[in-house]
Design an enzyme around this catalytic site. Structure first.
Site, PDB file in Angstrom:
ATOM      1  N   GLY A   1       7.847  12.443  -3.784  1.00 12.69           N
ATOM      2  CA  GLY A   1       6.543  13.075  -3.960  1.00 12.69           C
ATOM      3  C   GLY A   1       5.782  13.185  -2.645  1.00 12.69           C
ATOM      4  O   GLY A   1       5.085  14.176  -2.403  1.00 12.69           O
TER       5      GLY A   1
ATOM      6  N   ARG B   1       6.681  16.291 -11.696  1.00 12.52           N
ATOM      7  CA  ARG B   1       5.432  15.701 -11.180  1.00 12.52           C
ATOM      8  C   ARG B   1       4.424  16.782 -10.778  1.00 12.52           C
ATOM      9  O   ARG B   1       4.805  17.856 -10.312  1.00 12.52           O
ATOM     10  CB  ARG B   1       5.755  14.771 -10.003  1.00 12.52           C
ATOM     11  CG  ARG B   1       6.608  13.604 -10.466  1.00 12.52           C
ATOM     12  CD  ARG B   1       6.939  12.660  -9.351  1.00 12.52           C
ATOM     13  NE  ARG B   1       5.752  11.981  -8.846  1.00 12.52           N
ATOM     14  CZ  ARG B   1       5.753  11.194  -7.780  1.00 12.52           C
ATOM     15  NH1 ARG B   1       6.867  11.004  -7.095  1.00 12.52           N
ATOM     16  NH2 ARG B   1       4.655  10.600  -7.390  1.00 12.52           N
TER      17      ARG B   1
ATOM     18  N   ASP C   1       1.555   1.217  -5.847  1.00 18.05           N
ATOM     19  CA  ASP C   1       3.001   1.188  -6.102  1.00 18.05           C
ATOM     20  C   ASP C   1       3.488  -0.187  -6.562  1.00 18.05           C
ATOM     21  O   ASP C   1       4.670  -0.361  -6.846  1.00 18.05           O
ATOM     22  CB  ASP C   1       3.763   1.591  -4.833  1.00 18.05           C
ATOM     23  CG  ASP C   1       3.551   3.070  -4.493  1.00 18.05           C
ATOM     24  OD1 ASP C   1       3.291   3.860  -5.419  1.00 18.05           O
ATOM     25  OD2 ASP C   1       3.642   3.419  -3.301  1.00 18.05           O
TER      26      ASP C   1
HETATM   27  C1  S3P Z   1       1.760   7.649  -0.747  1.00 13.23           C
HETATM   28  C2  S3P Z   1       0.663   7.679  -1.574  1.00 13.23           C
HETATM   29  C3  S3P Z   1       0.690   7.177  -2.972  1.00 13.23           C
HETATM   30  C4  S3P Z   1       1.909   6.284  -3.230  1.00 13.23           C
HETATM   31  C5  S3P Z   1       3.164   6.867  -2.650  1.00 13.23           C
HETATM   32  C6  S3P Z   1       3.041   7.054  -1.154  1.00 13.23           C
HETATM   33  C7  S3P Z   1       1.620   8.199   0.616  1.00 13.23           C
HETATM   34  O1  S3P Z   1       0.744   8.276  -3.845  1.00 13.23           O
HETATM   35  O2  S3P Z   1       2.071   6.087  -4.611  1.00 13.23           O
HETATM   36  O3  S3P Z   1       4.281   6.019  -2.924  1.00 13.23           O
HETATM   37  O4  S3P Z   1       2.504   7.936   1.453  1.00 13.23           O
HETATM   38  O5  S3P Z   1       0.631   8.893   0.867  1.00 13.23           O
HETATM   39  P1  S3P Z   1      -0.601   8.999  -4.414  1.00 13.23           P
HETATM   40  O6  S3P Z   1      -1.218   9.739  -3.295  1.00 13.23           O
HETATM   41  O7  S3P Z   1      -0.103   9.920  -5.482  1.00 13.23           O
HETATM   42  O8  S3P Z   1      -1.449   7.896  -4.939  1.00 13.23           O
END
Ligand code: S3P
Length: 455
Positions: A110, A138, A335
């Site tokens: 993601g 997602r 996380d």
């Molecule tokens: C991350 C932000 C978080 C986290 C992901 C890594 C990042 O996600 O859960 O594992 O590196 O910016 P969200 O921005 O959806 O909270």
């Protein structure tokens, strides 16, 4: 070490299944945790957008980060790994990326998908992004909505899902955006789009989220300012900076350290040292929470490396108490809830984790997957609205269950840690996804005394 860990056989479950059992003795030793995933992604991306050659030491060589590396190559940057493990990125400058000849596949990641979407929005090129079945489920609307105001055009599947085509703009308008949810990925996507927009980009977040984008952009020479705004922060970025190549040292990932940390808390007599772990205050919610629960964790040799606070964590087995975890803790440990829930299942009394709506849109519906993991192994768990309640008995749960990974690395690792503490072994259907963030997890844990076998 069981050879099954390196070369998992095709089991009756048909995938890379593993069974975790309570070891005969304690966990002990000093472990090197792989590099921080968030910082690794950003170091590659900013290196690709800088002028000159960036060197990165300690890069996480997990599948998620390798997907980012491949995307940066497809967009025209040179990305090389030297034999000593240092990565080098020869960048193309802000606005200098070129049209990729093929679809960009972000795998399970993601962070790659959201941040790269921000970069692509303000390059005048056409691109298509996709990912695995988890990533294709997602939400991308959270970045499409703000980024559309730059002038970029997006065509995604119904519901704002990947695959998605992006027609970026070379004449981007800078964004002023207040995030509806506390998300470092969305904040970063907006800031990265702002790199190639004229004028000032402004993002307001309702609560402070990990600030690696802000810190690293500054390290590469961008003008970024941050001020408090209510309960959150206001971040400003001056557009079209010349990013200069920089040397980046990536600390060990606190979100990966969380798994051996909780394992050591639960396995009788254990003492583990985890060296050089990132201690950015926007990432240390789990340490604060476990300490409140009675965990014996100390930080040795606190120091700064590569602009990030780091330290060596020493953790020993501890009796834990259930607590109430407030919702404003969530951004600093977003996380870590699955592994906190494993710790809570062995604690005395109820642990209520509040405000976990965002867990529903992670690599899996992590709220449901965490509850299912614990329920299958004899723990009493409830979901009340956006809260997760774990009824700890002061003893580890019975175990004996089969856990469905749901394409989620953190569910797989949490379940394996649960199996090290529970009375009967815990079986995980597919541990292959662990390689997205923590390659070598099972081997490293085995060195420390964990017991895993092919299931
Ligand atoms: C991350 C932000 C978080 C986290 C992901 C890594 C990042 O996600 O859960 O594992 O590196 O910016 P969200 O921005 O959806 O909270």
């Amino acid at each position: 070490m069981d050879t099954a860990l390196n070369n998992p056989p095709t089991s009756p479950l048909g995938m890379k299944s593993l069974r975790a059992s309570r070891p005969a003795g304690p966990l002990s030793g000093s472990l090197r945790i792989p590099g921080d995933k968030s910082i690794s992604h950003r170091a590659l991306m900013f290196g690709a957008l800088a002028v000159g050659e960036t060197s990165i030491r300690g890069l996480l060589e997990g599948e998620d980060v390798l997907a980012t590396a491949a995307a940066m190559r497809a967009l025209g940057a040179e990305v090389m790994r030297e034999s000593d493990g240092t990565w080098r990125v020869a960048g193309r400058g802000v606005g200098g990326l070129v049209e990729p000849a093929n679809v960009l596949d972000m795998g399970n990641s993601g962070t790659s998908a959201r941040l790269i979407t921000g970069i692509l929005a303000t390059h005048p090129i056409f691109s298509v992004l996709t990912g695995d079945a988890s990533l294709r489920a997602r939400p991308m609307r959270r970045v499409i909505a703000p980024l559309s105001a730059t002038g970029a055009r997006f065509s995604a599947r119904a519901g704002g899902l990947l695959p998605m085509a992006i027609e970026g703009t070379g004449e981007a308008l800078p964004l002023h955006y207040r995030l509806p949810v506390a998300s470092a990925q969305v904040k970063s996507a907006v800031l990265l789009a702002g790199l190639n927009a004229r004028g000032e980009t402004l993002v307001e977040e309702p609560a402070p989220t990990r600030d690696h984008t802000e810190n690293l952009l500054r390290h590469f020479g961008a003008d970024v300012s941050v001020e408090a705004a209510g309960a959150g922060r206001r971040i400003r970025l001056a557009g079209q900076p010349e990013l200069r190549a920089a040397d980046v040292v990536v600390p060990a990932d606190p979100s990966s350290a969380a798994f051996p940390l909780v394992a050591a808390l639960l396995v009788p007599g254990s003492v583990l040292r985890l060296a050089g772990v990132g201690l950015n205050p926007l990432r240390t919610g789990l340490l604060a929470t476990l300490t409140e629960m009675g965990a014996k964790i100390t930080v040795e040799h606190p120091r700064t490396e590569g602009g990030e606070p780091i330290g060596d964590l020493v953790v020993q087995q501890s009796a834990l108490q259930g607590i109430d975890v407030p919702p404003d803790r969530a951004p600093t440990m977003i996380d870590e809830y699955p592994i906190l829930a494993v710790a809570a299942a062995s604690a005395a009394g109820i642990t209520r984790m509040r405000g976990l709506a965002e867990l529903r849109v992670k690599e899996s519906d992590r709220l449901a997957a965490t509850a299912a993991m614990l329920t299958a192994n004899g723990a009493k768990v409830e979901i009340e609205g956006d809260d997760l309640l774990v009824h700890g008995t002061g003893r580890p749960p019975s175990g004996g269950g089969l856990v469905a990974t749901a394409m989620d690395h953190r569910i797989a690792m949490s379940a394996l840690v649960l199996g090290l503490a529970s009375e009967a072994p815990v079986t995980v259907d597919d541990t292959g996804f662990i390689d997205t963030s923590f390659p070598g997890f099972a081997a490293l844990m085995t060195e420390a005394g964990a017991r895993f076998s092919a299931a």
